[in-house]
Design an enzyme around this catalytic site. Sequence first.
Site, PDB file in Angstrom:
ATOM      1  N   GLY A 255     -15.880  11.486  71.415  1.00  0.00           N
ATOM      2  CA  GLY A 255     -16.748  11.339  70.234  1.00  0.00           C
ATOM      3  C   GLY A 255     -16.191  10.423  69.153  1.00  0.00           C
ATOM      4  N   GLY A 256     -15.019   9.827  69.385  1.00  0.00           N
ATOM      5  CA  GLY A 256     -14.376   9.036  68.324  1.00  0.00           C
ATOM      6  C   GLY A 256     -14.965   7.657  68.140  1.00  0.00           C
TER       7      GLY A 256
ATOM      8  N   LEU B 103     -20.832   5.298  71.907  1.00  0.00           N
ATOM      9  CA  LEU B 103     -22.050   6.117  71.984  1.00  0.00           C
ATOM     10  C   LEU B 103     -21.788   7.562  71.570  1.00  0.00           C
ATOM     11  CD1 LEU B 103     -23.568   4.700  75.300  1.00  0.00           C
ATOM     12  CD2 LEU B 103     -24.069   4.057  72.937  1.00  0.00           C
TER      13      LEU B 103
ATOM     14  N   ARG C 179      -8.290  11.239  73.282  1.00  0.00           N
ATOM     15  CA  ARG C 179      -6.818  11.224  73.332  1.00  0.00           C
ATOM     16  C   ARG C 179      -6.211  10.767  72.008  1.00  0.00           C
ATOM     17  NH1 ARG C 179      -5.991   7.618  78.622  1.00  0.00           N
ATOM     18  NH2 ARG C 179      -7.880   6.707  77.782  1.00  0.00           N
TER      19      ARG C 179
ATOM     20  N   ASP D  45      -7.000  15.343  76.175  1.00  0.00           N
ATOM     21  CA  ASP D  45      -7.231  14.490  77.340  1.00  0.00           C
ATOM     22  C   ASP D  45      -8.019  15.345  78.338  1.00  0.00           C
ATOM     23  OD1 ASP D  45      -7.153  13.039  79.692  1.00  0.00           O
ATOM     24  OD2 ASP D  45      -5.101  12.322  79.375  1.00  0.00           O
TER      25      ASP D  45
ATOM     26  N   ARG E 160      -8.687  15.139  81.240  1.00  0.00           N
ATOM     27  CA  ARG E 160      -8.158  15.215  82.610  1.00  0.00           C
ATOM     28  C   ARG E 160      -7.277  16.441  82.815  1.00  0.00           C
ATOM     29  NH1 ARG E 160      -6.102   8.985  82.852  1.00  0.00           N
ATOM     30  NH2 ARG E 160      -5.488   9.504  80.731  1.00  0.00           N
TER      31      ARG E 160
ATOM     32  N   SER F 214      -5.637   0.076  93.002  1.00  0.00           N
ATOM     33  CA  SER F 214      -4.618   0.982  93.543  1.00  0.00           C
ATOM     34  C   SER F 214      -5.257   2.365  93.669  1.00  0.00           C
ATOM     35  CB  SER F 214      -3.413   1.053  92.594  1.00  0.00           C
ATOM     36  OG  SER F 214      -3.783   1.695  91.398  1.00  0.00           O
TER      37      SER F 214
ATOM     38  N   TYR G 253     -26.749   3.946  87.950  1.00  0.00           N
ATOM     39  CA  TYR G 253     -26.151   3.712  89.278  1.00  0.00           C
ATOM     40  C   TYR G 253     -25.508   4.980  89.860  1.00  0.00           C
ATOM     41  CZ  TYR G 253     -21.769   2.490  86.737  1.00  0.00           C
ATOM     42  OH  TYR G 253     -20.651   2.489  85.922  1.00  0.00           O
TER      43      TYR G 253
ATOM     44  N   PRO H 282     -28.181  -0.531  79.613  1.00  0.00           N
ATOM     45  CA  PRO H 282     -27.249  -1.269  78.750  1.00  0.00           C
ATOM     46  C   PRO H 282     -27.373  -0.909  77.266  1.00  0.00           C
ATOM     47  CG  PRO H 282     -29.024  -2.719  79.512  1.00  0.00           C
ATOM     48  CD  PRO H 282     -29.239  -1.398  80.177  1.00  0.00           C
TER      49      PRO H 282
HETATM   50  N1  COA Z   1      -8.299  -3.498  87.290  1.00  0.00           N
HETATM   51  C1  COA Z   1      -7.572  -2.852  88.229  1.00  0.00           C
HETATM   52  N2  COA Z   1      -6.780  -1.773  87.963  1.00  0.00           N
HETATM   53  C2  COA Z   1      -6.749  -1.309  86.680  1.00  0.00           C
HETATM   54  C3  COA Z   1      -7.495  -1.930  85.643  1.00  0.00           C
HETATM   55  C4  COA Z   1      -8.288  -3.070  85.992  1.00  0.00           C
HETATM   56  N3  COA Z   1      -9.025  -3.708  85.076  1.00  0.00           N
HETATM   57  N4  COA Z   1      -7.256  -1.243  84.486  1.00  0.00           N
HETATM   58  C5  COA Z   1      -6.400  -0.235  84.794  1.00  0.00           C
HETATM   59  N5  COA Z   1      -6.098  -0.291  86.117  1.00  0.00           N
HETATM   60  C6  COA Z   1      -5.198   0.606  86.841  1.00  0.00           C
HETATM   61  C7  COA Z   1      -3.784   0.558  86.316  1.00  0.00           C
HETATM   62  O1  COA Z   1      -3.061  -0.562  86.874  1.00  0.00           O
HETATM   63  C8  COA Z   1      -3.237   1.898  86.778  1.00  0.00           C
HETATM   64  O2  COA Z   1      -2.949   1.891  88.153  1.00  0.00           O
HETATM   65  P1  COA Z   1      -1.403   1.756  88.694  1.00  0.00           P
HETATM   66  O3  COA Z   1      -0.665   2.893  88.076  1.00  0.00           O
HETATM   67  O4  COA Z   1      -1.521   1.860  90.181  1.00  0.00           O
HETATM   68  O5  COA Z   1      -0.939   0.406  88.237  1.00  0.00           O
HETATM   69  C9  COA Z   1      -4.441   2.807  86.649  1.00  0.00           C
HETATM   70  O6  COA Z   1      -5.598   1.953  86.631  1.00  0.00           O
HETATM   71  C10 COA Z   1      -4.437   3.621  85.380  1.00  0.00           C
HETATM   72  O7  COA Z   1      -4.337   2.734  84.287  1.00  0.00           O
HETATM   73  P2  COA Z   1      -3.778   3.210  82.884  1.00  0.00           P
HETATM   74  O8  COA Z   1      -3.917   2.094  81.919  1.00  0.00           O
HETATM   75  O9  COA Z   1      -2.433   3.845  83.059  1.00  0.00           O
HETATM   76  O10 COA Z   1      -4.793   4.421  82.564  1.00  0.00           O
HETATM   77  P3  COA Z   1      -5.211   5.019  81.211  1.00  0.00           P
HETATM   78  O11 COA Z   1      -5.462   6.436  81.446  1.00  0.00           O
HETATM   79  O12 COA Z   1      -4.330   4.683  80.065  1.00  0.00           O
HETATM   80  O13 COA Z   1      -6.587   4.228  80.923  1.00  0.00           O
HETATM   81  C11 COA Z   1      -8.670   3.382  81.642  1.00  0.00           C
HETATM   82  C12 COA Z   1      -7.777   4.567  81.503  1.00  0.00           C
HETATM   83  C13 COA Z   1      -8.052   2.413  82.620  1.00  0.00           C
HETATM   84  C14 COA Z   1     -10.013   3.829  82.145  1.00  0.00           C
HETATM   85  C15 COA Z   1      -8.863   2.648  80.298  1.00  0.00           C
HETATM   86  O14 COA Z   1      -9.704   1.568  80.455  1.00  0.00           O
HETATM   87  C16 COA Z   1      -9.402   3.563  79.235  1.00  0.00           C
HETATM   88  O15 COA Z   1      -8.661   4.240  78.570  1.00  0.00           O
HETATM   89  N6  COA Z   1     -10.722   3.607  79.052  1.00  0.00           N
HETATM   90  C17 COA Z   1     -11.367   4.573  78.178  1.00  0.00           C
HETATM   91  C18 COA Z   1     -12.533   4.002  77.492  1.00  0.00           C
HETATM   92  C19 COA Z   1     -13.532   3.416  78.427  1.00  0.00           C
HETATM   93  O16 COA Z   1     -13.254   3.034  79.552  1.00  0.00           O
HETATM   94  N7  COA Z   1     -14.729   3.309  77.948  1.00  0.00           N
HETATM   95  C20 COA Z   1     -15.789   2.751  78.725  1.00  0.00           C
HETATM   96  C21 COA Z   1     -16.597   3.806  79.329  1.00  0.00           C
HETATM   97  S1  COA Z   1     -17.959   3.101  80.194  1.00  0.00           S
END
Ligand code: COA
Length: 287
Positions: A17-18, A21, A41, A67, A69, A107, A150, A193
Amino acid sequence: MLKQDALKGKNIIVTGGGSGLGKAMTKYFLTVGAQVAITSRNLEKLKNTAKELEEETGGKCFAIQCDVRNYEEVENMCKLAHKEFGKIDVLLNNAAGNFISPTERLSSNAFDTIIDIVLKGTKNCTLALGKHWINEKEKNKSVLNIVTTYAWTGSAYVVPSASAKAGVLAMTRSLAVEWAKYGIRFNAIAPGPFPTKGAWDRLLPGDLKDKFDLSKKVPLKRVGKHEELAHLAGYLVSDYSGYINGEVITIDGGEWLQGAGQFNLLEQIPEEMWDMLEAMIKQKKNS
Ligand code: COA
């Protein structure tokens, strides 16, 4: 859209919520009388958002770091929300993670990260709060899940997100039936979108935003406005939608159907060509 006090007496948890949307929906809930606990987080960002929204709306917004998760963190978040508000009436599972990538480049941990935030995060919050509501015999509760169009079509290049959102949709429909007897409704919104900084920088980085103008894919020729989504969410968590259960409502200006209909590409045929085409078709009938 709703009356001034339509959500008065409702206490709502909005995950993610921070910003984006989640923040827009929180603002609307506060405007129509709800009290809202926002989680993510980043506590500092949450606190700034809570303060800003309280000043703007005069409502009560409470920031809780969590978090989604991690189940223990979710349980603790629920405890804190109950301590602050006494009871919780609505859970909005909005927190998500996503980025575009060819699947073979991901990965295993990258795939897991998205599944963990979207599917496991929704499961964690739903289970923690649902168990509480059921044990305490509290009724008239509702869970609203944010999915995507999707979730049922699937989509290339966002496969972890598509898989996770499909799971969330299945959970929505399954629990709508199973937990109705406990007085808990489940619904989902599938937005098309709706640009936000967080999602757009990950889904259309750099000049992709200009190369792939998403508004062109929408029959209504525009992207969504945040308040349009917020109004729908407000209705679905209010008592006005008390008989809606197990539904997913698409709000995308017709985008996904435009891609699905076999002959929708005929939209590109100019008006003046239709006379000629009609004549050709009629000629075939007579030959
Ligand atoms: N392409 C491929 N791999 C990617 C990536 C990209 N663009 N971005 C992150 N990764 C991989 C990382 O390399 C890591 O894998 P590894 O440990 O094997 O190297 C893994 O994803 C986790 O990434 P990390 O940055 O440690 O995770 P995080 O928990 O800090 O971040 C995400 C989570 C990646 C989803 C980040 O984009 C996020 O915090 N998003 C939240 C907000 C959001 O996505 N909003 C949109 C919603 S539609």
